[in-house]
Design a protein around this motif. Structure first.
Motif, mmCIF file in Angstrom:
data_model
loop_
_atom_site.group_PDB
_atom_site.id
_atom_site.type_symbol
_atom_site.label_atom_id
_atom_site.label_comp_id
_atom_site.label_asym_id
_atom_site.label_seq_id
_atom_site.Cartn_x
_atom_site.Cartn_y
_atom_site.Cartn_z
ATOM 1 N N UNK A 66 -6.349 29.773 37.638
ATOM 2 C CA UNK A 66 -6.043 28.754 36.627
ATOM 3 C C UNK A 66 -5.792 27.424 37.330
ATOM 4 N N UNK A 67 -6.533 26.408 36.958
ATOM 5 C CA UNK A 67 -6.378 25.086 37.569
ATOM 6 C C UNK A 67 -5.167 24.364 36.994
ATOM 7 N N UNK A 68 -4.701 23.347 37.737
ATOM 8 C CA UNK A 68 -3.649 22.484 37.196
ATOM 9 C C UNK A 68 -4.111 21.912 35.857
ATOM 10 N N UNK A 69 -5.371 21.546 35.784
ATOM 11 C CA UNK A 69 -5.957 20.961 34.572
ATOM 12 C C UNK A 69 -5.762 21.897 33.374
ATOM 13 N N UNK A 70 -6.147 23.159 33.545
ATOM 14 C CA UNK A 70 -6.033 24.120 32.451
ATOM 15 C C UNK A 70 -4.579 24.475 32.151
ATOM 16 N N UNK A 71 -3.765 24.573 33.198
ATOM 17 C CA UNK A 71 -2.350 24.880 33.000
ATOM 18 C C UNK A 71 -1.654 23.779 32.197
ATOM 19 N N UNK A 72 -2.005 22.544 32.488
ATOM 20 C CA UNK A 72 -1.422 21.420 31.743
ATOM 21 C C UNK A 72 -1.793 21.492 30.269
ATOM 22 N N UNK A 73 -3.060 21.823 29.988
ATOM 23 C CA UNK A 73 -3.485 21.919 28.586
ATOM 24 C C UNK A 73 -2.725 23.027 27.862
ATOM 25 N N UNK A 74 -2.541 24.159 28.535
ATOM 26 C CA UNK A 74 -1.800 25.254 27.931
ATOM 27 C C UNK A 74 -0.332 24.932 27.710
ATOM 28 N N UNK A 75 0.160 23.977 28.473
ATOM 29 C CA UNK A 75 1.572 23.573 28.420
ATOM 30 C C UNK A 75 1.814 22.494 27.354
ATOM 31 N N UNK A 76 0.717 21.919 26.846
ATOM 32 C CA UNK A 76 0.853 20.889 25.830
ATOM 33 C C UNK A 76 0.659 19.474 26.337
ATOM 34 N N UNK A 77 0.151 19.339 27.571
ATOM 35 C CA UNK A 77 -0.131 18.016 28.124
ATOM 36 C C UNK A 77 -1.635 17.776 28.171
ATOM 37 N N UNK A 78 -2.034 16.520 28.215
ATOM 38 C CA UNK A 78 -3.441 16.162 28.309
ATOM 39 C C UNK A 78 -3.746 15.696 29.730
ATOM 40 N N UNK A 79 -4.386 16.553 30.548
ATOM 41 C CA UNK A 79 -4.644 16.172 31.945
ATOM 42 C C UNK A 79 -5.566 14.962 32.072
ATOM 43 N N UNK A 80 -6.342 14.672 31.028
ATOM 44 C CA UNK A 80 -7.211 13.494 31.070
ATOM 45 C C UNK A 80 -6.406 12.198 31.100
ATOM 46 N N UNK A 81 -5.130 12.300 30.727
ATOM 47 C CA UNK A 81 -4.268 11.115 30.682
ATOM 48 C C UNK A 81 -3.288 11.063 31.859
ATOM 49 N N UNK A 82 -3.556 11.837 32.909
ATOM 50 C CA UNK A 82 -2.621 11.926 34.025
ATOM 51 C C UNK A 82 -2.298 10.556 34.621
ATOM 52 N N UNK A 83 -3.249 9.648 34.612
ATOM 53 C CA UNK A 83 -3.005 8.323 35.188
ATOM 54 C C UNK A 83 -1.981 7.521 34.373
ATOM 55 N N UNK A 84 -1.721 7.946 33.128
ATOM 56 C CA UNK A 84 -0.709 7.271 32.319
ATOM 57 C C UNK A 84 0.694 7.454 32.889
ATOM 58 N N UNK A 85 0.852 8.442 33.778
ATOM 59 C CA UNK A 85 2.164 8.690 34.380
ATOM 60 C C UNK A 85 2.504 7.656 35.446
ATOM 61 N N UNK A 86 1.515 6.882 35.888
ATOM 62 C CA UNK A 86 1.748 5.894 36.948
ATOM 63 C C UNK A 86 2.643 4.769 36.459
ATOM 64 N N UNK A 87 3.617 4.417 37.287
ATOM 65 C CA UNK A 87 4.474 3.265 37.009
ATOM 66 C C UNK A 87 3.855 2.023 37.654
ATOM 67 N N UNK A 88 3.932 0.883 36.986
ATOM 68 C CA UNK A 88 3.375 -0.345 37.573
ATOM 69 C C UNK A 88 4.019 -0.655 38.927
ATOM 70 N N UNK A 89 3.229 -1.182 39.829
ATOM 71 C CA UNK A 89 3.744 -1.548 41.146
ATOM 72 C C UNK A 89 4.899 -2.536 40.994
ATOM 73 N N UNK A 90 5.995 -2.259 41.696
ATOM 74 C CA UNK A 90 7.163 -3.132 41.633
ATOM 75 C C UNK A 90 8.157 -2.791 40.541
ATOM 76 N N UNK A 91 7.843 -1.796 39.711
ATOM 77 C CA UNK A 91 8.745 -1.470 38.591
ATOM 78 C C UNK A 91 9.904 -0.568 39.002
ATOM 79 N N UNK A 92 9.783 0.091 40.165
ATOM 80 C CA UNK A 92 10.876 0.916 40.695
ATOM 81 C C UNK A 92 11.463 0.183 41.894
ATOM 82 N N UNK A 93 12.723 -0.202 41.799
ATOM 83 C CA UNK A 93 13.353 -0.961 42.877
ATOM 84 C C UNK A 93 13.870 -0.096 44.000
#
Length: 413
Positions: free
Chosen positions: A160-187
């Motif tokens: 089972x890939x991370x991709x498939x596991x995420x889908x089974x968990x209720x997350x959309x792996x196609x949107x993984x890049x949405x988890x990125x915080x903008x540069x400089x936003x974490x001090x």
């Protein structure tokens, strides 16, 4: 707020979290994208809300609580650790750091602190890498270091890939890049964690101020030979994958010992195929985990392994491949934040020592690009990644007091 009351709150939360395990009575098994992980995230979500935080789950499965400051766009102060575990692990590794982060948020509010910027508490997903053989998934995604191809590439032992596991968990792996915080936003990033080693407990020291985290490289090596009958195939006519692989494996630990500066190398998993007692193995899979505070040491051992594989596999007549699972460089932690915590320990009369971390943490991933600090609490007899892992709740409470002092200085300047 008295230390006894803080101890009680930390104990209450950690005791509740103990139930979210796939192996009741035999340690904590909370692998990423499982029911146990979901139950822990749900509890952390409610606990963060009760502490007055605004909570959401991001695209990577991190649970994030925000105590808003005056300027919500200013670089935040972030504190957290991971909620996943190894198989049959302990009840404090990772998750205690998340609970401590929530407790720091409580104390900031109770102390009447008016933060100038956000204080963010994070429970990271899949720091351990136990299920997919990787690590730092949630913290890496927060930095933009995880993508869809990454999620599709890595698989667990059931395929089972991370991709498939995420889908089974209720997350959309196609949107993984949405988890990125903008540069400089974490001090700044802060992490409290059990030591997972014996030093603080043996020396009866209350807190460890971590000044360096080792770098890590992890590999899965596959050696290909040929299956033959163990009795009828002469030794000089075999393509024995085990023979070639073990000649390399037997040298790895000694190469680490040669460094004589805390460098370590481990082969923790070996699998032979087809695995019969009377069959010459056609394939051997083994892992290598190399750690050091000096990146050149890690690279040297990795290069020696490749050279030895070239030599032994050529002599055997087979082939091999190496799958790189993780490459992360050592990180020096923030001297400024270490000094603030050291001064506070002196003022409060807490015993402490500066020390390196031989284990990797989310702070290792985040510390590559953001000023970071860690605070260790003692582990009884140094035991960790096992059911007997234990730390006194009062030690966690002391850590939260020191971390609250640090966060207050960072948030109000």
């Amino acid at each position: 707020m008295g230390i006894e009351e803080i101890t009680g709150r930390v104990a209450r939360d950690l005791e509740h979290l103990k139930q979210f395990t796939a192996t009741p009575g035999d340690g904590c098994t909370r692998l990423p994208f499982t029911k146990e992980a979901r139950d822990a995230v749900n509890f952390l979500t409610e606990t963060m809300k009760e502490a007055g935080l605004t909570v959401h789950e991001d695209a990577a499965g991190n649970v994030i609580g925000v105590l808003e400051g005056e300027d919500t766009q200013a670089p935040c102060v972030m504190m957290g650790s991971h909620y996943d575990s190894v198989i049959n692990g302990g009840d404090f590794d990772g998750i205690a750091g998340v609970v401590c982060g929530i407790e720091v948020a409580r104390q900031l509010k109770e102390n009447g602190i008016k933060p100038k910027r956000n204080f963010v508490v994070v429970g990271f997903c899949d720091e351990e890498g136990m299920r997919f053989g990787t690590g730092y998934f949630g913290s890496g995604a927060m930095l933009g270091n995880r993508d869809v191809e990454y999620c599709k590439h890595y698989k667990d032992t059931d395929g089972i890939s991370i991709y498939d596991a995420m889908k089974g968990y209720g997350l959309d792996p196609e949107k993984i890049q949405d988890a990125k915080w903008p540069e400089g936003s974490i001090g700044q990033f802060l992490e409290a964690h059990i030591e997972q080693g014996p030093v603080l407990d043996a020396e009866n020291i209350e807190l460890g101020l971590v000044d360096c985290i080792v770098g890590i490289q992890r590999y899965m090596v596959t050696v290909h030979g040929r299956a033959d009958h163990a009795g009828t195939t002469p030794m000089d006519m075999r393509l024995d994958a085990v023979d070639a692989a073990t000649k390399v494996i037997s040298k790895i630990a000694d190469w680490a010992r040669e460094k004589a500066d805390g460098t370590v190398a481990t082969t923790g998993y070996i699998n032979t195929v087809p695995g019969g007692m009377n069959i010459v193995a056609e394939k051997v899979e083994f892992t290598v985990d190399i750690r050091s505070s000096k990146n050149e040491n890690i690279n040297d051992i990795a290069n020696r392994i490749r050279a030895a594989l070239d030599r032994e596999v050529k002599a055997m007549g087979g082939s091999y491949e190496i799958d790189t699972k993780l490459v992360i460089t050592p990180v020096a932690l923030s001297e400024e934040m270490l000094q603030i915590m050291e001064d506070d320990c002196k003022e409060r009369g807490y015993s402490y020592k500066r020390m390196p971390s031989g284990a990797g943490h989310d702070a290792l991933e985040i510390g590559q690009v953001i000023p970071t600090v860690m605070l260790f609490v003692p582990s009884k007899e140094g035991r960790s990644h096992c059911p007997v892992e234990f730390t006194k709740y009062s030690d966690f409470a002391k850590a939260t007091v020191i971390m609250t002092g640090l966060a207050e200085k960072l948030l109000t300047r």
